[in-house]
Write an enzyme that holds these catalytic residues in place. Structure first.
Site, PDB file in Angstrom:
ATOM      1  N   GLY A  51      34.319  50.419  35.821  1.00 17.21           N
ATOM      2  CA  GLY A  51      35.485  49.572  35.603  1.00 17.21           C
ATOM      3  C   GLY A  51      36.284  50.167  34.464  1.00 17.21           C
ATOM      4  O   GLY A  51      35.960  51.276  34.013  1.00 17.21           O
ATOM      5  N   ASP A 165      36.042  34.520  37.600  1.00 16.85           N
ATOM      6  CA  ASP A 165      36.176  35.728  38.419  1.00 16.85           C
ATOM      7  C   ASP A 165      35.123  35.706  39.529  1.00 16.85           C
ATOM      8  O   ASP A 165      34.495  36.711  39.828  1.00 16.85           O
ATOM      9  CB  ASP A 165      36.016  36.986  37.539  1.00 16.85           C
ATOM     10  CG  ASP A 165      36.593  38.227  38.211  1.00 16.85           C
ATOM     11  OD1 ASP A 165      37.183  38.097  39.302  1.00 16.85           O
ATOM     12  OD2 ASP A 165      36.431  39.324  37.639  1.00 16.85           O
TER      13      ASP A 165
END
Ligand code: AMP
Length: 306
Positions: A51, A165
């Protein structure tokens, strides 16, 4: 000689090393500390994901009596960006407070060549990718996994945490029969005098998973996680398809405001499509809580499991 224990792809939760937790030995518990020494960690080259914070790799965590396979989130070495570092620390602070079999546990933090967040390993990776690759997985198996996610979310709801999320990409599989919620980078503890978290500004948000009140008023609650859970269910019964395929965030928002919702995936049982639609109730107060979503899934799963 201590060994790293194996569990098969088909093991049930309680038959896995992960379910029992990392500190099952009372001696280890006494020594439990959030700070992990660098020499307790062996990092492999196997990359599990990445990420903007850096990479997630496989590793081995050594305690006095055993060695466990772990996942390590390594902050990019060149990341001088204090917000990325703060995000990792905030994720660690949230994870440290959570203890549930259906949530990825944090083992500790190691300050070495860079910051390293050490977590339980969920070897089979993200739910959407697993289902896209394994379309022979039965609908009943999907329901079992989705129900486990609802149990983890019910725990978060009871403990006043919002995930913010929740999506199939953030559900990781320990085995084909054992799912865990991960990625607490955006999660927040809700103050006891409030029932929602108010974001200060819009960020890089997963709009397609967000409830209308998140987009319109920046308000996040367990009820907005319920909306995301509906999208997660859709992804699961679509065996890893992208929700609102080909649409832009703004088009999705317009579709929702017009009262339209995604269609029932071909392999989704009608009772569970009804539940998905309930999760997409526009009005926050009328939307069910995880306590009732989990109950409906439990009843459905144990009915078909007979
Ligand atoms: P994240 O930023 O937490 O979403 O992590 C990025 C990717 O790393 C995930 O999509 C997974 O593929 C992998 N990953 C993260 N945490 C773990 C874990 N505990 N076990 C296995 N893989 C993980």
């Amino acid at each position: 000689m201590p060994t790293v224990t194996e569990s098969s792809q088909f093991s049930m939760p309680m038959d896995t090393d992960v379910y029992r937790g990392i500190y099952e030995d009372p001696d280890e518990l006494r020594m439990q500390t959030l700070k992990i020494k660098r020499d307790q960690l062996l990092l492999s080259e196997t990359e599990l994901g990445s990420g903007n914070f850096g990479t997630v790799k496989k590793g081995i965590f050594k305690t006095t009596k055993s060695e466990k396979k772990v996942a390590v989130k390594i902050l990019k070495n060149d990341s001088n960006d204090p917000t990325v570092q703060e995000e990792l620390m905030s994720e660690a602070r949230v994870m440290q407070q959570l203890d549930n079999p259906y949530i990825v546990r944090m083992i500790g933090i190691c300050e070495a060549e860079s910051w390293i967040l050490v977590m339980e390993l969920a070897e089979l990776g993200p739910l959407h990718k697993f289902l896209a690759k394994n379309r022979d997985v039965s609908e009943k198996n999907v329901t079992e996994l989705v129900h486990q996610v609802s149990m983890g979310m019910k725990y978060l709801e009871e403990n006043n945490f919002v995930h913010r999320d929740l999506a199939a990409r953030n559900v990781l599989l320990v085995t084909q029969h054992y799912a865990k919620i991960s990625d607490f980078g955006l999660s927040k503890a809700i103050q006891s005098n409030e029932n929602y978290y108010k974001a200060k500004s819009c960020g890089k948000w997963p709009i397609k998973w967000y409830a209308p009140e998140c987009i319109n008023f920046l308000k996040f609650s367990s009820k907005s996680d319920v909306w995301s859970f509906g999208v997660l269910m859709w992804e699961a019964y679509s065996y890893g398809q992208k929700p609102y395929k080909g649409m832009k965030g703004m088009e999705v928002t317009a579709m929702i405001e017009n009262g339209k919702r995604m269609e029932c995936p071909p392999r989704c049982p009608s009772e569970l499509f009804e539940l998905m639609q309930l999760c997409w109730t526009y009005n926050t107060e009328e939307r069910p809580a995880f306590s009732s979503v989990e109950l409906r899934l439990r009843n459905y799963y144990y009915d078909i499991a007979q």
